[in-house]
Design an enzyme around this catalytic site. Structure first.
Site, short mmCIF file in Angstrom:
data_model
loop_
_atom_site.label_atom_id
_atom_site.label_comp_id
_atom_site.label_asym_id
_atom_site.label_seq_id
_atom_site.Cartn_x
_atom_site.Cartn_y
_atom_site.Cartn_z
N HIS A 1 65.65 55.15 -6.01
CA HIS A 1 65.99 54.04 -6.90
C HIS A 1 65.56 52.70 -6.29
O HIS A 1 65.11 51.80 -7.01
CB HIS A 1 67.50 54.02 -7.16
CG HIS A 1 67.96 55.13 -8.05
ND1 HIS A 1 67.38 55.40 -9.26
CD2 HIS A 1 68.95 56.05 -7.89
CE1 HIS A 1 67.99 56.43 -9.83
NE2 HIS A 1 68.94 56.85 -9.00
N HIS B 1 67.32 60.41 -2.60
CA HIS B 1 67.38 60.11 -4.04
C HIS B 1 67.75 58.65 -4.28
O HIS B 1 67.14 57.98 -5.11
CB HIS B 1 68.40 61.03 -4.71
CG HIS B 1 68.65 60.70 -6.15
ND1 HIS B 1 67.87 61.19 -7.17
CD2 HIS B 1 69.59 59.90 -6.74
CE1 HIS B 1 68.31 60.72 -8.32
NE2 HIS B 1 69.36 59.93 -8.09
N GLU B 2 68.75 58.16 -3.56
CA GLU B 2 69.16 56.76 -3.73
C GLU B 2 68.05 55.82 -3.27
O GLU B 2 67.86 54.75 -3.85
CB GLU B 2 70.46 56.49 -2.98
CG GLU B 2 71.63 57.34 -3.43
CD GLU B 2 71.85 57.32 -4.93
OE1 GLU B 2 71.53 56.30 -5.57
OE2 GLU B 2 72.32 58.34 -5.48
#
Length: 238
Positions: A110, A106-107
């Site tokens: 980004h 998920h990070e």
């Protein structure tokens, strides 16, 4: 909540909005913690750690200028576009669980957004300073304005506007987070880091995490509604 004084005692029904927001936030937090804890016990078939998965995902997208590093705390994972770093909590950085890999991915989502110039991410970054000021200064301005100049004071209106900016920040944050999770889940399957049931398990972890952003937005909107009811429509009769 009851208030007393020269005006007597009365019940402020708008507190129900704050209570609803708090309940939503607590429920979302409990959900993400329980889901993460459940799947943090499920080891990925590849045996990759959160660090390994993050690096492979970034490299698969041709991103080589982003550093993956551990940070202290529980679920303190975040991507910092200023330093080009994917910061993973130690329980994610070193873990081989599907939950840890999902959070790491998920990070990285980004970082991928940053790499392609994803507009909502840029917009969120631009509004961060104003939103921080708004969330910190709104209540003092509203209270001081109401005490000094009454409900129709310009300070009250400025405070409401500043708090609205903090709500807008939450509104922009939601699609940014959802998009990062979609990128993560898709690539975890495509790159071969997770497969089959593991992808569904990771989807549950990231879905639970998304609920915290939905709850935060709902709580902020309810708080803004309360402030508008209490201060926005009132004018002194002097």
């Amino acid at each position: 909540m009851y208030y007393g004084g020269l005006m007597g005692y009365y019940f402020d029904p708008t507190w129900i909005l704050v209570i609803i927001g708090a309940v939503l936030s607590m429920a979302a937090s409990a959900k993400v913690n329980s889901t993460f804890n459940k799947y943090s016990k499920v080891r990925s078939m590849t045996g990759m750690t959160g660090e390994d998965a993050a690096k492979r995902l970034l490299n698969s997208q041709g991103i080589y200028d982003v550093t993956v590093r551990p940070v202290k705390g529980q679920l303190t994972d975040h991507y910092d576009p200023r330093t080009k770093t994917v910061n993973l909590s130690e329980s994610v950085f070193h873990s081989t669980s599907v939950a840890a890999i999902g959070v790491a991915a998920h990070e990285c989502g980004h970082a991928m957004q940053d790499n392609v110039g994803y507009v909502p991410l840029k917009l969120r970054g631009a509004i961060v300073p104003v939103a921080n000021i708004g969330s910190q200064a709104a209540f003092p301005l509203i209270i001081i304005g109401a005490l000094i100049g009454g409900m129709g004071s310009p300070l009250v209106n400025i405070g409401l506007i500043l708090f609205s900016l903090a709500v807008i920040f939450q509104l922009i944050t939601l699609p940014v987070e959802l998009n990062a999770s979609r990128r993560a889940i898709t690539l975890l399957d495509q790159v071969g880091i997770l497969g089959g049931q593991e992808v569904n398990q990771t989807r549950k972890v990231l879905g639970a995490a998304a609920l915290t952003y939905v709850a935060a937005l709902a709580a902020s909107v309810l708080q803004l509604l309360r402030l508008v009811i209490l201060f926005g429509g009132r004018r002194d009769n002097d």
